[in-house]
Design an enzyme around this catalytic site. Structure first.
Site, PDB file in Angstrom:
ATOM      1  CG  ASP A  48      25.486  29.358  55.724  1.00  0.00           C
ATOM      2  OD1 ASP A  48      25.236  28.509  56.595  1.00  0.00           O
ATOM      3  OD2 ASP A  48      25.399  29.134  54.497  1.00  0.00           O
ATOM      4  CE1 TYR A  76      18.286  32.949  52.347  1.00  0.00           C
ATOM      5  CE2 TYR A  76      16.549  31.857  51.094  1.00  0.00           C
ATOM      6  CZ  TYR A  76      17.297  31.984  52.253  1.00  0.00           C
ATOM      7  OH  TYR A  76      17.058  31.151  53.316  1.00  0.00           O
ATOM      8  CG  ASP A  90      30.344  29.960  51.822  1.00  0.00           C
ATOM      9  OD1 ASP A  90      31.429  29.351  51.957  1.00  0.00           O
ATOM     10  OD2 ASP A  90      29.510  30.070  52.750  1.00  0.00           O
ATOM     11  NE  ARG A 182      26.389  27.441  52.493  1.00  0.00           N
ATOM     12  CZ  ARG A 182      26.766  26.332  53.098  1.00  0.00           C
ATOM     13  NH1 ARG A 182      27.932  25.765  52.814  1.00  0.00           N
ATOM     14  NH2 ARG A 182      25.983  25.755  53.996  1.00  0.00           N
TER      15      ARG A 182
END
Length: 234
Positions: A48, A76, A90, A182
């Protein structure tokens, strides 16, 4: 390097760049360097715009390896704010709801995180590239249309709590292809009987490719100047 026969390169995608921005930047500079109008360049694993970190870019015939890289395990580091939700999960969208956090403790967070380790079902975010009747879900969502996505099965190998400064927590996640961090943030908020959304996300690894092996976009010119280039017709 023979970019037509195929090369695999590692980049650190900057904040607010789309994955395609990075691909287009490299393709443009490579095309100019090789004095070629067309050359295949693709990426493995979309990030993203509000995420940073490892992105694998393939050129020429190596673009056939993109699926191979997409199926690699990913790692991550995600920073979540508890007690607030947004429609995009987000910072792309404004906060749309606020929830209590007084009951949340570090021990509760650690207990809840363990619930997500293993094979789980996850409903992707409506603001995602998932297709609904041939259209991207985010296109429908941004047009104000109701979007219903089916849950997907995925695997989370590890979740580690790195920092807990409530209402902010930072976690490390090792997961399979198709995991939306997310959506994981959303589900963690629900499991904590509160809400949550991502305020920062960095992909630190794809397979054995780590951030220390990646170049930044500003390194492209120097990189192309210092490698031996081969330009051949396919």
């Amino acid at each position: 390097m023979d970019f037509i026969a195929g090369e695999v390169l590692y980049f650190n995608k900057p904040l607010k760049w789309t994955s395609f921005d990075l691909v287009n930047r490299f393709r443009y500079k490579l095309s100019r360097k090789l004095k070629m109008k067309k050359i295949k360049v693709g990426h493995a694993g979309t990030l993203d715009p509000l995420a940073t970190g490892v992105m694998i870019i393939c050129t020429g015939k190596a673009t056939k390896r993109i699926d191979e890289f997409q199926y690699k395990t990913k790692e991550y580091v995600a920073t979540l704010k508890l007690g607030e939700t947004t429609p995009s999960f987000d910072l792309e969208k404004e906060v749309d709801a606020v929830y209590p956090t007084d009951h949340i403790t570090q021990s509760l967070v650690e207990k809840v995180l363990k619930q997500f380790i293993g094979t789980i079902e996850q409903v992707p975010p409506v603001f995602s590239a998932c297709k609904v009747e041939g259209k991207r879900a985010y296109e429908l969502a941004r047009n104000g249309e109701n979007v219903s996505l089916k849950p997907k099965t995925l695997v989370i190998d590890e979740i580690e709590l790195l920092e807990c400064k409530l209402p902010i927590i930072k976690i490390r996640v090792v997961c399979s292809k198709g995991t939306y961090i997310r959506a994981l943030a959303r589900d963690i908020g629900v499991a904590l009987q509160s809400g949550a959304h991502l305020i920062a996300l960095e992909r630190t690894r794809i397979g054995d490719v780590t951030l220390d092996k990646c170049m930044m976009p500003e390194d492209i010119d120097a990189f192309l100047d210092h490698v031996t280039l081969v330009a051949e017709k396919e």
